[in-house]
Design an enzyme around this catalytic site. Structure first.
Site, PDB file in Angstrom:
ATOM      1  N   LYS A   1      64.871  85.166 -21.969  1.00 13.19           N
ATOM      2  CA  LYS A   1      66.185  85.405 -21.391  1.00 13.19           C
ATOM      3  C   LYS A   1      66.079  86.031 -20.000  1.00 13.19           C
ATOM      4  O   LYS A   1      66.930  85.790 -19.139  1.00 13.19           O
ATOM      5  CB  LYS A   1      67.011  86.283 -22.328  1.00 13.19           C
ATOM      6  CG  LYS A   1      67.379  85.628 -23.656  1.00 13.19           C
ATOM      7  CD  LYS A   1      68.450  84.564 -23.501  1.00 13.19           C
ATOM      8  CE  LYS A   1      67.984  83.166 -23.509  1.00 13.19           C
ATOM      9  NZ  LYS A   1      69.090  82.171 -23.416  1.00 13.19           N
TER      10      LYS A   1
ATOM     11  N   TYR B   1      61.935  86.464 -27.251  1.00 10.19           N
ATOM     12  CA  TYR B   1      63.310  86.108 -26.881  1.00 10.19           C
ATOM     13  C   TYR B   1      63.713  86.813 -25.596  1.00 10.19           C
ATOM     14  O   TYR B   1      64.265  86.195 -24.676  1.00 10.19           O
ATOM     15  CB  TYR B   1      64.254  86.488 -28.016  1.00 10.19           C
ATOM     16  CG  TYR B   1      65.714  86.160 -27.744  1.00 10.19           C
ATOM     17  CD1 TYR B   1      66.125  84.840 -27.605  1.00 10.19           C
ATOM     18  CD2 TYR B   1      66.665  87.172 -27.623  1.00 10.19           C
ATOM     19  CE1 TYR B   1      67.462  84.529 -27.358  1.00 10.19           C
ATOM     20  CE2 TYR B   1      67.996  86.879 -27.386  1.00 10.19           C
ATOM     21  CZ  TYR B   1      68.388  85.553 -27.247  1.00 10.19           C
ATOM     22  OH  TYR B   1      69.716  85.256 -27.004  1.00 10.19           O
TER      23      TYR B   1
ATOM     24  N   ILE C   1      78.904  78.261 -28.486  1.00  9.94           N
ATOM     25  CA  ILE C   1      79.378  78.419 -27.111  1.00  9.94           C
ATOM     26  C   ILE C   1      79.294  77.110 -26.334  1.00  9.94           C
ATOM     27  O   ILE C   1      80.164  76.812 -25.517  1.00  9.94           O
ATOM     28  CB  ILE C   1      78.577  79.529 -26.408  1.00  9.94           C
ATOM     29  CG1 ILE C   1      78.849  80.883 -27.066  1.00  9.94           C
ATOM     30  CG2 ILE C   1      78.945  79.599 -24.926  1.00  9.94           C
ATOM     31  CD1 ILE C   1      77.959  81.995 -26.574  1.00  9.94           C
TER      32      ILE C   1
ATOM     33  N   SER D   1      72.001  83.461 -20.212  1.00  6.20           N
ATOM     34  CA  SER D   1      70.966  84.413 -20.623  1.00  6.20           C
ATOM     35  C   SER D   1      71.514  85.234 -21.784  1.00  6.20           C
ATOM     36  O   SER D   1      72.269  84.726 -22.609  1.00  6.20           O
ATOM     37  CB  SER D   1      70.568  85.297 -19.435  1.00  6.20           C
ATOM     38  OG  SER D   1      69.562  86.213 -19.797  1.00  6.20           O
TER      39      SER D   1
END
Length: 328
Positions: A205, A201, A48, A173
């Site tokens: 986030k 994780y 991304i 996020s």
């Protein structure tokens, strides 16, 4: 209703009608329109991050692109690299010293920064690992490094903000935040609780969202706005700690909702340059629009937000504790 709501209503897998980052730029009429402005994007060596850079390149903006592996990043960016307005910066998000050095290098070349995109991340580190600064790796990489980078670039972002184009901090996020708030004050590094890869994780986030929300609260009136987002379910390099067979089994039931990396960059680009977000922030986005309230169902998937997504008290606590952790 979002102009992209219909495209997201009945997804059919990567490459379907859902928009790409480049389409967002075109739909906003921004091709070649941001010449002279500056954006910083972390984590551009693949996925991304690289596609976000590709999309924003079409606006003519000057890009400072960070990566831990600059050789890999050069390969990922080679197809659209522009020597006159792209700068590749080495930055290891597990090291606060590396973040400080990277910020120093950026500020030596740019006195103003209009957009900061906190994209770099790591997911599901299988066992408890601490950085050399003493922080749990996912929390350090996904949150603390970006928090410090913002603090170091803050003056340049305040200087860049104008009535026509206010500065934006975009924090990538994930839907996995839905199942966990942030850690208690005395347990950021699992000092008190047993380490859990997905729990760590999720915590990191959620911290991403809280950072963006608190930026809006503290600096929105001064012209810096914070937005966070779920990019969608994208099969990318962030899952490198997950065995291939486990990842394949996990994505098979949700293949129809998966996005390719070009589509995965779309919500980031909306947050970064979408005209509907000019002068606004403090919102969590998904599928190129503000996320709607969902159920507290314990699922790590889905574009809707849960009860942990917004928490004013914990957002303020995380900010103050993060300042101490990064030595500010």
């Amino acid at each position: 209703m979002s102009r992209y709501a219909e495209a997201h209503a009945n997804p059919s897998g990567p490459g379907d009608a859902r928009p790409t980052g480049l389409q967002i730029v075109k739909d906003n009429g921004l091709e070649g329109k941001l010449v002279g402005k500056v954006a910083v994007i972390t984590g551009v060596s693949s996925g991304i991050g690289a596609e976000t850079a590709r999309a924003l390149d079409a606006t003519g903006i000057t890009l400072f692109l960070t990566a831990r592996d600059t050789t890999k990043a050069k390969t990922a960016l080679a197809e659209f690299w522009k020597e006159d307005r792209m700068h590749l910066i080495h930055m290891d998000q597990t090291s606060l010293e590396s973040v400080r050095n990277g910020a120093k290098e950026i500020l030596a070349k740019a006195s103003e920064v209009n957009i900061l995109i906190a994209n770099a991340g790591v997911m599901a580190v299988p066992d408890l690992q601490l950085t050399k600064d003493g922080f749990e790796t996912q929390f350090a990489t996904n949150h603390l490094s970006h928090f410090l980078l913002f603090e170091l670039l803050k003056s340049a972002m305040l200087k860049a903000s104008s009535a026509e184009f206010q500065s934006r901090v975009v924090v990538v996020s994930a839907s996995a935040h839905r199942v966990s708030g942030i850690a208690p004050t005395d347990d950021y590094n699992y000092e008190k609780s047993a380490y859990d890869a997905w729990g760590a994780y999720s915590r990191s986030k959620t911290a991403n969202i809280y950072m963006a929300n608190e930026i809006e609260r503290r600096f929105g009136s001064q012209g810096i706005h914070g937005l966070s987002l779920h990019p969608g379910n994208v099969y990318s390099g962030i899952g490198r700690f997950i065995p291939d067979e486990v990842m394949a089994a996990a994505v098979k039931p949700i293949m129809h909702v998966l996005k390719n990396t070009e589509q995965g960059a779309a919500t980031t680009v909306v947050a970064a340059v979408g005209k509907e977000w000019e002068g606004r922030g403090g919102v969590y986005l998904a599928d190129c629009a503000e996320s709607e309230r969902g159920e507290d169902d314990g699922s790590i998937l889905g574009p809707r937000y849960s009860s942990v997504t917004y928490n004013k008290n914990d957002e303020g606590r995380l900010w103050e504790e993060s300042l101490k952790m990064v030595g500010l």
